[in-house]
Design a protein around this motif. Structure first.
Motif, mmCIF file in Angstrom:
data_model
loop_
_atom_site.group_PDB
_atom_site.id
_atom_site.type_symbol
_atom_site.label_atom_id
_atom_site.label_comp_id
_atom_site.label_asym_id
_atom_site.label_seq_id
_atom_site.Cartn_x
_atom_site.Cartn_y
_atom_site.Cartn_z
ATOM 1 N N THR A 1 4.057 14.349 -4.799
ATOM 2 C CA THR A 1 2.949 15.255 -4.515
ATOM 3 C C THR A 1 1.735 14.954 -5.383
ATOM 4 O O THR A 1 1.851 14.350 -6.463
ATOM 5 C CB THR A 1 3.364 16.720 -4.742
ATOM 6 N N LEU A 2 0.596 15.409 -4.909
ATOM 7 C CA LEU A 2 -0.633 15.263 -5.677
ATOM 8 C C LEU A 2 -0.461 15.902 -7.049
ATOM 9 O O LEU A 2 -0.916 15.346 -8.063
ATOM 10 C CB LEU A 2 -1.804 15.905 -4.915
ATOM 11 N N GLU A 3 0.201 17.032 -7.120
ATOM 12 C CA GLU A 3 0.429 17.704 -8.401
ATOM 13 C C GLU A 3 1.268 16.823 -9.336
ATOM 14 O O GLU A 3 0.959 16.689 -10.527
ATOM 15 C CB GLU A 3 1.102 19.061 -8.186
ATOM 16 N N LEU A 4 2.318 16.212 -8.816
ATOM 17 C CA LEU A 4 3.150 15.306 -9.619
ATOM 18 C C LEU A 4 2.325 14.110 -10.103
ATOM 19 O O LEU A 4 2.455 13.685 -11.256
ATOM 20 C CB LEU A 4 4.350 14.821 -8.797
ATOM 21 N N LEU A 5 1.475 13.577 -9.238
ATOM 22 C CA LEU A 5 0.616 12.463 -9.632
ATOM 23 C C LEU A 5 -0.340 12.902 -10.743
ATOM 24 O O LEU A 5 -0.557 12.153 -11.704
ATOM 25 C CB LEU A 5 -0.148 11.925 -8.423
ATOM 26 N N ARG A 6 -0.890 14.097 -10.645
ATOM 27 C CA ARG A 6 -1.785 14.619 -11.692
ATOM 28 C C ARG A 6 -1.063 14.773 -13.031
ATOM 29 O O ARG A 6 -1.665 14.630 -14.096
ATOM 30 C CB ARG A 6 -2.370 15.970 -11.274
ATOM 31 N N GLN A 7 0.228 15.112 -12.979
ATOM 32 C CA GLN A 7 1.014 15.281 -14.203
ATOM 33 C C GLN A 7 1.309 13.941 -14.878
ATOM 34 O O GLN A 7 1.576 13.898 -16.075
ATOM 35 C CB GLN A 7 2.332 15.990 -13.892
ATOM 36 N N ASN A 8 1.263 12.856 -14.115
ATOM 37 C CA ASN A 8 1.685 11.560 -14.639
ATOM 38 C C ASN A 8 0.571 10.527 -14.810
ATOM 39 O O ASN A 8 0.804 9.482 -15.424
ATOM 40 C CB ASN A 8 2.776 10.978 -13.738
ATOM 41 N N PHE A 9 -0.599 10.800 -14.248
ATOM 42 C CA PHE A 9 -1.693 9.830 -14.296
ATOM 43 C C PHE A 9 -3.006 10.538 -14.589
ATOM 44 O O PHE A 9 -3.193 11.693 -14.215
ATOM 45 C CB PHE A 9 -1.817 9.078 -12.963
ATOM 46 N N SER A 10 -3.912 9.796 -15.205
ATOM 47 C CA SER A 10 -5.255 10.325 -15.448
ATOM 48 C C SER A 10 -6.175 9.868 -14.318
ATOM 49 O O SER A 10 -5.871 8.893 -13.624
ATOM 50 C CB SER A 10 -5.786 9.800 -16.783
ATOM 51 N N PRO A 11 -7.318 10.538 -14.149
ATOM 52 C CA PRO A 11 -8.292 10.079 -13.151
ATOM 53 C C PRO A 11 -8.798 8.652 -13.423
ATOM 54 O O PRO A 11 -9.177 7.953 -12.493
ATOM 55 C CB PRO A 11 -9.427 11.107 -13.264
ATOM 56 N N ALA B 1 0.848 -1.196 0.000
ATOM 57 C CA ALA B 1 0.000 0.000 0.000
ATOM 58 C C ALA B 1 0.883 1.245 0.000
ATOM 59 O O ALA B 1 1.860 1.323 0.748
ATOM 60 C CB ALA B 1 -0.913 0.003 1.219
ATOM 61 N N PHE B 2 0.510 2.182 -0.847
ATOM 62 C CA PHE B 2 1.155 3.485 -0.835
ATOM 63 C C PHE B 2 0.578 4.280 0.326
ATOM 64 O O PHE B 2 -0.630 4.319 0.531
ATOM 65 C CB PHE B 2 0.900 4.219 -2.162
ATOM 66 N N PHE B 3 1.441 4.884 1.112
ATOM 67 C CA PHE B 3 1.038 5.692 2.268
ATOM 68 C C PHE B 3 0.942 7.132 1.801
ATOM 69 O O PHE B 3 1.933 7.729 1.375
ATOM 70 C CB PHE B 3 2.082 5.549 3.377
ATOM 71 N N TYR B 4 -0.261 7.692 1.874
ATOM 72 C CA TYR B 4 -0.552 9.023 1.357
ATOM 73 C C TYR B 4 -0.873 9.971 2.501
ATOM 74 O O TYR B 4 -1.747 9.690 3.316
ATOM 75 C CB TYR B 4 -1.755 8.931 0.406
ATOM 76 N N HIS B 5 -0.154 11.089 2.564
ATOM 77 C CA HIS B 5 -0.446 12.129 3.556
ATOM 78 C C HIS B 5 -1.490 13.071 2.971
ATOM 79 O O HIS B 5 -1.254 13.724 1.952
ATOM 80 C CB HIS B 5 0.814 12.910 3.913
ATOM 81 N N SER B 6 -2.645 13.144 3.637
ATOM 82 C CA SER B 6 -3.732 14.020 3.197
ATOM 83 C C SER B 6 -3.901 15.172 4.177
ATOM 84 O O SER B 6 -3.289 15.177 5.244
ATOM 85 C CB SER B 6 -5.037 13.226 3.075
ATOM 86 N N SER B 7 -4.722 16.123 3.802
ATOM 87 C CA SER B 7 -5.010 17.293 4.645
ATOM 88 C C SER B 7 -3.729 17.965 5.130
ATOM 89 O O SER B 7 -3.592 18.339 6.296
ATOM 90 C CB SER B 7 -5.897 16.899 5.831
ATOM 91 N N THR B 8 -2.784 18.078 4.230
ATOM 92 C CA THR B 8 -1.525 18.752 4.502
ATOM 93 C C THR B 8 -1.122 19.475 3.223
ATOM 94 O O THR B 8 -1.690 19.230 2.168
ATOM 95 C CB THR B 8 -0.445 17.737 4.960
ATOM 96 N N GLU B 9 -0.169 20.361 3.313
ATOM 97 C CA GLU B 9 0.250 21.105 2.144
ATOM 98 C C GLU B 9 1.718 20.861 1.873
ATOM 99 O O GLU B 9 2.554 21.244 2.681
ATOM 100 C CB GLU B 9 -0.009 22.583 2.392
ATOM 101 N N PRO B 10 2.121 20.238 0.793
ATOM 102 C CA PRO B 10 1.226 19.618 -0.176
ATOM 103 C C PRO B 10 0.878 18.194 0.256
ATOM 104 O O PRO B 10 1.636 17.573 1.001
ATOM 105 C CB PRO B 10 2.070 19.595 -1.460
ATOM 106 N N PRO B 11 -0.235 17.655 -0.230
ATOM 107 C CA PRO B 11 -0.523 16.249 0.018
ATOM 108 C C PRO B 11 0.268 15.387 -0.971
ATOM 109 O O PRO B 11 0.667 15.859 -2.042
ATOM 110 C CB PRO B 11 -2.034 16.150 -0.250
ATOM 111 N N GLY B 12 0.477 14.119 -0.596
ATOM 112 C CA GLY B 12 1.167 13.234 -1.530
ATOM 113 C C GLY B 12 1.543 11.893 -0.922
ATOM 114 O O GLY B 12 1.353 11.648 0.270
ATOM 115 N N ILE B 13 2.074 11.041 -1.778
ATOM 116 C CA ILE B 13 2.527 9.707 -1.368
ATOM 117 C C ILE B 13 3.906 9.849 -0.743
ATOM 118 O O ILE B 13 4.808 10.428 -1.337
ATOM 119 C CB ILE B 13 2.573 8.741 -2.566
#
Length: 152
Positions: A110-120, A47-59
């Protein structure tokens, strides 16, 4: 082996907490779809551990499922915010797993990096309105996430 993504707020329980404790149960999940994903996990899944509700969020790392089909003890504790008066020891409603620390990434994906590399369509995390704290990750997507952590 299957892959998953588990979200946690780092000020509640973060990757450093898991690294220190070595293992933990993933308690407090109160969404039926997320609960069903927890029930589908198998020993050895990653499982990828994802930090949420933080700035920035990400794995921020990886953990491994080491025990499955555990009744979430917080559902039975009236002092817990996750108490469920409809659950009984004989008929629990909420299930969980025990995970063990595998790795803390050198850098957050980061969530932004994930958005750059993956689609929804590839990564449920990126779908508009998604609030699940537990979700599956397809093997090919997981392999690409792991490759991303190695790239600079």
């Amino acid at each position: 082996m299957n892959y998953w993504l588990l979200k946690s707020e780092p000020d509640v329980f973060g990757i450093d907490d898991l690294k220190k404790q070595k293992t933990t149960i993933w308690d407090g999940v109160r969404n039926y779809q997320a609960r069903n994903f927890l029930k589908a996990m198998q020993v050895g899944d990653l499982a990828f551990f994802y930090h949420s509700s933080t700035e920035p969020p990400g794995i921020v790392g990886l953990c491994k499922v080491i025990e499955t089909h555990l009744a979430d003890p917080s559902q039975f504790d009236p002092r817990s915010p996750y108490f469920d008066p409809g659950s009984t020891v004989d008929n629990p409603r909420w299930w969980t797993v025990r995970v063990g620390f595998v790795e803390k990434f050198e850098r957050m994906l980061t969530l932004e990096l994930l958005r750059q590399n993956f689609s929804p369509d590839e990564l449920i995390l990126l779908r508009r309105g998604n609030r699940l704290s537990v979700m599956p990750v397809a093997t090919d997507v997981a392999e690409r996430i792991i490759a991303l952590k190695a790239s600079r």
